[in-house]
Design a protein around this motif. Structure first.
Motif, PDB file in Angstrom:
ATOM      1  N   THR A  83       0.858  -1.176   0.000  1.00  0.00           N
ATOM      2  CA  THR A  83       0.000   0.000   0.000  1.00  0.00           C
ATOM      3  C   THR A  83       0.898   1.230   0.000  1.00  0.00           C
ATOM      4  OG1 THR A  83      -1.875  -1.070   1.083  1.00  0.00           O
ATOM      5  CG2 THR A  83      -1.700   1.314   1.317  1.00  0.00           C
ATOM      6  N   TRP A  84       0.684   2.101  -0.973  1.00  0.00           N
ATOM      7  CA  TRP A  84       1.561   3.254  -1.189  1.00  0.00           C
ATOM      8  C   TRP A  84       0.854   4.545  -0.799  1.00  0.00           C
ATOM      9  CZ3 TRP A  84       6.609   3.054  -2.723  1.00  0.00           C
ATOM     10  CH2 TRP A  84       7.078   1.818  -3.181  1.00  0.00           C
ATOM     11  N   PHE A  85       1.620   5.419  -0.199  1.00  0.00           N
ATOM     12  CA  PHE A  85       1.179   6.770   0.144  1.00  0.00           C
ATOM     13  C   PHE A  85       2.166   7.719  -0.535  1.00  0.00           C
ATOM     14  CE2 PHE A  85       0.009   3.773   3.358  1.00  0.00           C
ATOM     15  CZ  PHE A  85      -1.297   4.095   3.709  1.00  0.00           C
ATOM     16  N   LEU A  86       1.714   8.439  -1.538  1.00  0.00           N
ATOM     17  CA  LEU A  86       2.598   9.205  -2.410  1.00  0.00           C
ATOM     18  C   LEU A  86       2.262  10.694  -2.365  1.00  0.00           C
ATOM     19  CD1 LEU A  86       2.320   6.864  -5.538  1.00  0.00           C
ATOM     20  CD2 LEU A  86       4.063   6.781  -3.748  1.00  0.00           C
ATOM     21  N   VAL A  87       3.296  11.496  -2.132  1.00  0.00           N
ATOM     22  CA  VAL A  87       3.153  12.948  -2.226  1.00  0.00           C
ATOM     23  C   VAL A  87       4.214  13.419  -3.222  1.00  0.00           C
ATOM     24  CG1 VAL A  87       3.030  15.132  -0.984  1.00  0.00           C
ATOM     25  CG2 VAL A  87       2.419  13.005   0.189  1.00  0.00           C
ATOM     26  N   PRO A  88       3.854  13.583  -4.487  1.00  0.00           N
ATOM     27  CA  PRO A  88       4.859  13.780  -5.533  1.00  0.00           C
ATOM     28  C   PRO A  88       5.423  15.187  -5.654  1.00  0.00           C
ATOM     29  CG  PRO A  88       2.670  13.671  -6.482  1.00  0.00           C
ATOM     30  CD  PRO A  88       2.507  13.366  -5.029  1.00  0.00           C
ATOM     31  N   MET A  89       4.735  16.188  -5.089  1.00  0.00           N
ATOM     32  CA  MET A  89       5.212  17.568  -5.252  1.00  0.00           C
ATOM     33  C   MET A  89       4.757  18.388  -4.056  1.00  0.00           C
ATOM     34  SD  MET A  89       6.831  19.916  -6.789  1.00  0.00           S
ATOM     35  CE  MET A  89       7.304  19.067  -8.288  1.00  0.00           C
ATOM     36  N   LEU A  90       5.617  18.464  -3.027  1.00  0.00           N
ATOM     37  CA  LEU A  90       5.248  19.174  -1.809  1.00  0.00           C
ATOM     38  C   LEU A  90       5.374  20.688  -1.932  1.00  0.00           C
ATOM     39  CD1 LEU A  90       6.765  16.802   0.886  1.00  0.00           C
ATOM     40  CD2 LEU A  90       4.439  17.717   0.923  1.00  0.00           C
ATOM     41  N   ASN A  91       6.121  21.152  -2.919  1.00  0.00           N
ATOM     42  CA  ASN A  91       6.370  22.594  -3.067  1.00  0.00           C
ATOM     43  C   ASN A  91       6.102  23.019  -4.513  1.00  0.00           C
ATOM     44  OD1 ASN A  91       7.259  25.221  -2.922  1.00  0.00           O
ATOM     45  ND2 ASN A  91       9.382  24.733  -2.424  1.00  0.00           N
ATOM     46  N   PRO A  92       4.847  22.996  -4.941  1.00  0.00           N
ATOM     47  CA  PRO A  92       4.559  23.303  -6.342  1.00  0.00           C
ATOM     48  C   PRO A  92       4.893  24.740  -6.742  1.00  0.00           C
ATOM     49  CG  PRO A  92       2.518  23.074  -5.078  1.00  0.00           C
ATOM     50  CD  PRO A  92       3.629  22.608  -4.194  1.00  0.00           C
ATOM     51  N   THR A  93       4.744  25.691  -5.829  1.00  0.00           N
ATOM     52  CA  THR A  93       5.061  27.079  -6.209  1.00  0.00           C
ATOM     53  C   THR A  93       6.566  27.266  -6.348  1.00  0.00           C
ATOM     54  OG1 THR A  93       5.079  27.863  -3.896  1.00  0.00           O
ATOM     55  CG2 THR A  93       2.981  27.950  -5.086  1.00  0.00           C
ATOM     56  N   GLY A  94       7.343  26.644  -5.469  1.00  0.00           N
ATOM     57  CA  GLY A  94       8.791  26.715  -5.590  1.00  0.00           C
ATOM     58  C   GLY A  94       9.285  26.019  -6.842  1.00  0.00           C
ATOM     59  N   PHE A  95       8.653  24.909  -7.209  1.00  0.00           N
ATOM     60  CA  PHE A  95       9.030  24.192  -8.421  1.00  0.00           C
ATOM     61  C   PHE A  95       8.813  25.072  -9.649  1.00  0.00           C
ATOM     62  CE2 PHE A  95       8.116  21.220 -11.919  1.00  0.00           C
ATOM     63  CZ  PHE A  95       9.271  20.441 -11.886  1.00  0.00           C
ATOM     64  N   ARG A  96       7.701  25.784  -9.694  1.00  0.00           N
ATOM     65  CA  ARG A  96       7.423  26.670 -10.828  1.00  0.00           C
ATOM     66  C   ARG A  96       8.436  27.808 -10.923  1.00  0.00           C
ATOM     67  NH1 ARG A  96       0.861  27.570 -11.393  1.00  0.00           N
ATOM     68  NH2 ARG A  96       0.333  25.401 -11.926  1.00  0.00           N
ATOM     69  N   LEU A  97       8.951  28.225  -9.771  1.00  0.00           N
ATOM     70  CA  LEU A  97       9.923  29.323  -9.733  1.00  0.00           C
ATOM     71  C   LEU A  97      11.369  28.822  -9.765  1.00  0.00           C
ATOM     72  CD1 LEU A  97       8.163  31.476  -6.974  1.00  0.00           C
ATOM     73  CD2 LEU A  97       8.291  32.000  -9.421  1.00  0.00           C
ATOM     74  N   ASP A  98      11.559  27.511  -9.745  1.00  0.00           N
ATOM     75  CA  ASP A  98      12.891  26.901  -9.715  1.00  0.00           C
ATOM     76  C   ASP A  98      13.708  27.456  -8.551  1.00  0.00           C
ATOM     77  OD1 ASP A  98      15.013  25.276 -10.457  1.00  0.00           O
ATOM     78  OD2 ASP A  98      15.855  26.759 -11.829  1.00  0.00           O
ATOM     79  N   GLN A  99      13.086  27.419  -7.358  1.00  0.00           N
ATOM     80  CA  GLN A  99      13.782  27.880  -6.171  1.00  0.00           C
ATOM     81  C   GLN A  99      13.514  26.919  -5.011  1.00  0.00           C
ATOM     82  OE1 GLN A  99      12.015  31.791  -5.601  1.00  0.00           O
ATOM     83  NE2 GLN A  99      10.567  31.028  -4.068  1.00  0.00           N
ATOM     84  N   ARG A 100      14.427  26.896  -4.068  1.00  0.00           N
ATOM     85  CA  ARG A 100      14.335  25.984  -2.927  1.00  0.00           C
ATOM     86  C   ARG A 100      13.066  26.236  -2.111  1.00  0.00           C
ATOM     87  NH1 ARG A 100      18.062  23.150   0.542  1.00  0.00           N
ATOM     88  NH2 ARG A 100      17.462  23.220   2.731  1.00  0.00           N
ATOM     89  N   GLU A 101      12.801  27.494  -1.815  1.00  0.00           N
ATOM     90  CA  GLU A 101      11.688  27.858  -0.943  1.00  0.00           C
ATOM     91  C   GLU A 101      10.381  27.935  -1.737  1.00  0.00           C
ATOM     92  OE1 GLU A 101      14.385  29.711  -1.504  1.00  0.00           O
ATOM     93  OE2 GLU A 101      15.596  29.481   0.314  1.00  0.00           O
ATOM     94  N   ASN A 102       9.268  28.054  -1.013  1.00  0.00           N
ATOM     95  CA  ASN A 102       8.004  28.281  -1.708  1.00  0.00           C
ATOM     96  C   ASN A 102       7.918  29.736  -2.175  1.00  0.00           C
ATOM     97  OD1 ASN A 102       7.338  29.815   0.557  1.00  0.00           O
ATOM     98  ND2 ASN A 102       5.551  28.588   1.134  1.00  0.00           N
TER      99      ASN A 102
END
Length: 220
Positions: free
Chosen positions: A49-68
């Motif tokens: 049984t899997w519990f998956l959280v694939p993207m915890l920081n979507p706003t930071g990912f869009r900005l290509d930065q460590r923080e949100n």
């Protein structure tokens, strides 16, 4: 305005419960890409049984930065949970059962090779060594005596202070270790290497950890 998504894929009967997360730092793209690779190629064990959280920081990912987008390092926010992302993540986690294994996928722009953190309440140290071995098929292992400011316990393996009471801030792994699991790994790939190699190292290490869990530990 961006969703924070968690998935659960349940196996019938008594099966190990495995948690896998990525993307808490927005400038570590190979981590969520590795999780996506596992999903797209149907590599996740169907008898778990899997519990998956694939993207915890979507706003930071869009900005290509460590923080949100508000400049918060989400992986230092699990003690007070001031950010919306971590409050929602913790709220979701509190509704889940305990995990037999938790893995957090990361990258490190300063690293010279693959390394991992291990938090464990058991005596078994072979799982971390096995993960390091399979990752070495794709990336060198960081040979430093001190990595990310922490002394290594053995080549490429850091076993940090595990008592949450002694930590001023809590990363995701410490929160998970205190509340949800007896074993948690944080995998780090060096961002100076090609994305394909980083993805393969993450993928192989995750699959190795699951295989080891099945071989060494009965399901809870």
């Amino acid at each position: 305005g961006v969703p924070l998504i968690a998935f659960t894929r349940r196996a019938t009967g008594v099966h190990p419960r495995i948690y896998l997360s990525a993307g808490v730092h927005g400038d570590e793209p190979a981590a969520p890409q590795a999780l996506l690779h596992l999903l797209e190629n149907d590599l996740l064990d169907h008898n778990a049984t899997w519990f998956l959280v694939p993207m915890l920081n979507p706003t930071g990912f869009r900005l290509d930065q460590r923080e949100n987008k508000n400049g918060v390092d989400l992986n230092r926010d699990y003690l007070g949970a001031q950010s919306t992302e971590i409050r929602d993540h913790v709220r979701w986690l509190k509704r889940q059962p305990r995990f037999d294994l938790a893995i957090c996928l990361h990258e490190d722009w300063e690293a010279t090779g693959f390394y991992l953190y291990e938090l464990s309440r058991g005596p078994d140290r072979t799982q971390a060594i096995a993960m390091r071995t399979v990752a070495a098929s794709y990336l060198p292992i960081d040979s430093g005596d001190v990595i990310d400011g922490r002394p290594v316990d053995e080549l490429g393996i850091i076993r940090p202070e595990a008592d949450p009471a002694l930590r001023e801030t809590w990363p995701e792994a410490i929160y998970l270790f205190k509340h949800h699991t007896d074993i948690c790994f944080t995998l780090e790939t060096p961002s100076s290497f090609s994305p394909d190699l980083r993805i393969q190292a993450h993928t192989s290490a995750v699959l190795c950890a699951v295989k080891h869990l099945r071989e060494q530990s009965p399901p809870a």
